[in-house]
Enzyme design. Structure first.
Site, PDB file in Angstrom:
ATOM      1  N   SER A  96       0.826  -1.198   0.000  1.00  0.00           N
ATOM      2  CA  SER A  96       0.000   0.000   0.000  1.00  0.00           C
ATOM      3  C   SER A  96       0.867   1.256   0.000  1.00  0.00           C
ATOM      4  O   SER A  96       1.635   1.467  -0.920  1.00  0.00           O
ATOM      5  CB  SER A  96      -0.964  -0.033   1.188  1.00  0.00           C
ATOM      6  OG  SER A  96      -1.984   0.925   1.053  1.00  0.00           O
ATOM      7  N   ASP A 224      -9.958  -4.738  -4.588  1.00  0.00           N
ATOM      8  CA  ASP A 224      -9.429  -3.772  -3.620  1.00  0.00           C
ATOM      9  C   ASP A 224     -10.318  -2.531  -3.545  1.00  0.00           C
ATOM     10  O   ASP A 224     -10.501  -1.834  -4.539  1.00  0.00           O
ATOM     11  CB  ASP A 224      -8.004  -3.390  -4.038  1.00  0.00           C
ATOM     12  CG  ASP A 224      -7.238  -2.634  -2.973  1.00  0.00           C
ATOM     13  OD1 ASP A 224      -7.855  -1.847  -2.233  1.00  0.00           O
ATOM     14  OD2 ASP A 224      -6.008  -2.828  -2.890  1.00  0.00           O
ATOM     15  N   HIS A 253      -7.779  -5.457  -0.509  1.00  0.00           N
ATOM     16  CA  HIS A 253      -6.516  -4.783  -0.242  1.00  0.00           C
ATOM     17  C   HIS A 253      -5.599  -5.670   0.604  1.00  0.00           C
ATOM     18  O   HIS A 253      -4.440  -5.871   0.267  1.00  0.00           O
ATOM     19  CB  HIS A 253      -6.804  -3.467   0.478  1.00  0.00           C
ATOM     20  CG  HIS A 253      -5.645  -2.527   0.527  1.00  0.00           C
ATOM     21  ND1 HIS A 253      -5.005  -2.078  -0.606  1.00  0.00           N
ATOM     22  CD2 HIS A 253      -5.012  -1.933   1.579  1.00  0.00           C
ATOM     23  CE1 HIS A 253      -4.031  -1.236  -0.259  1.00  0.00           C
ATOM     24  NE2 HIS A 253      -4.007  -1.144   1.052  1.00  0.00           N
TER      25      HIS A 253
END
Length: 276
Positions: A96, A224, A253
């Site tokens: 991320s 996601d 995610h």
């Protein structure tokens, strides 16, 4: 609790499995810590790799910075870990917002300690919509609204964000105990640093990505909700033409937990090719 100290005095908490294998450095996403990879470490150590995690400044067990920080600072922190543990031939994985550390460090330290890079559910190459980046996810005002919302109602924002973290359009993809475990890690974050870090998601990393020459793997779930794949990882081959893109079907995610075997398998195949 082992720590290393950054140049400005902020302590960085880390874990290190040791061993003679190739180092694999795992950099967590917002608002978690290195503990987010606890369930994945065994798969990599069993395959012979030395696994290092660390907590970003302001998160987990690391020190709380008094001054604002940017990806330049965070890349320097990654450098502190690599140098402090004298790691060579390392593979660095940015999850991320951790993709920012990876892109910035690799772009500014070519031919150094890093032999390969992995982006997982990453914010790279550029999420913020601008005149010359119309394919981003949202304008600057969107990131500011998220930061303000976190500041105004931290507990509520973290609870919702962690739910999205493990959800797809079909709903939550992990059990409630797993969600609560992640939420407990998220609550360890420094409120000031956590709010400020949200604004870093708007950083333009396109030039950094273009400068990357080492073998690169990009992994992303097509379900996601936090970082839409079409606005992020699907664009990476434009900036890193040699990268390998793996899109995990129906994964959220937090695919390292919800779809651990598939996520770990993609990484182990990439590592195996480097070792071959």
């Amino acid at each position: 609790m082992p720590t290393l100290t950054a140049e400005d005095g902020v302590t960085l908490h880390y874990t290190d499995t040791g061993g003679e294998g190739r180092p694999l450095v795992l950099i967590h996403g917002w608002p978690l810590s290195g503990a987010a990879f606890a369930r994945n470490i065994a798969a990599f150590t069993t395959a012979g790799y030395r696994v290092i995690t660390y907590d970003r400044r302001g998160f987990g067990g690391s020190g709380r910075p008094e001054e604002p920080f940017s990806y330049d600072t965070l890349a320097d922190d990654l450098g502190t870990i690599l140098k402090g543990l004298d790691l060579t031939g390392a593979v660095v994985l940015g999850f991320s917002m951790g993709g920012g550390e990876v892109a910035r460090y690799c772009a500014t330290n070519p031919g150094g300690r890093v032999a390969g890079a992995i982006f997982s559910g990453s914010i790279a190459p550029a999420l913020c919509i601008t005149d010359d980046n119309p394919d981003g996810a949202m304008p600057w005002s969107g990131f500011k609204e998220m930061s303000d919302a976190c500041e105004a109602d931290r507990d509520g924002f973290l609870d919702q964000f962690i739910t999205w973290f493990y959800s797809t359009p079909e709903g939550l993809q992990v059990d409630e105990d797993t969600r609560q475990e992640a939420l407990a890690i998220a609550r360890q974050s420094d409120p000031v640093a956590a709010v400020a870090a949200i604004l870093l998601w708007a950083t333009d990393l396109r030039a950094d990505c273009r400068a990357m020459k080492m073998p690169t793997l990009v992994i992303h779930g097509d379900g996601d909700l936090n970082v839409p794949v079409a606005k992020s990882s699907a664009r990476m081959p434009e900036f890193i033409p040699h990268c390998e893109l793996v899109v995990m079907r129906d994964a959220p995610h937090g695919a390292n937990v919800s779809d651990a075997a598939q996520w770990e398998g993609a990484i182990l195949r990439f590592l195996g090719r480097l070792d071959g």
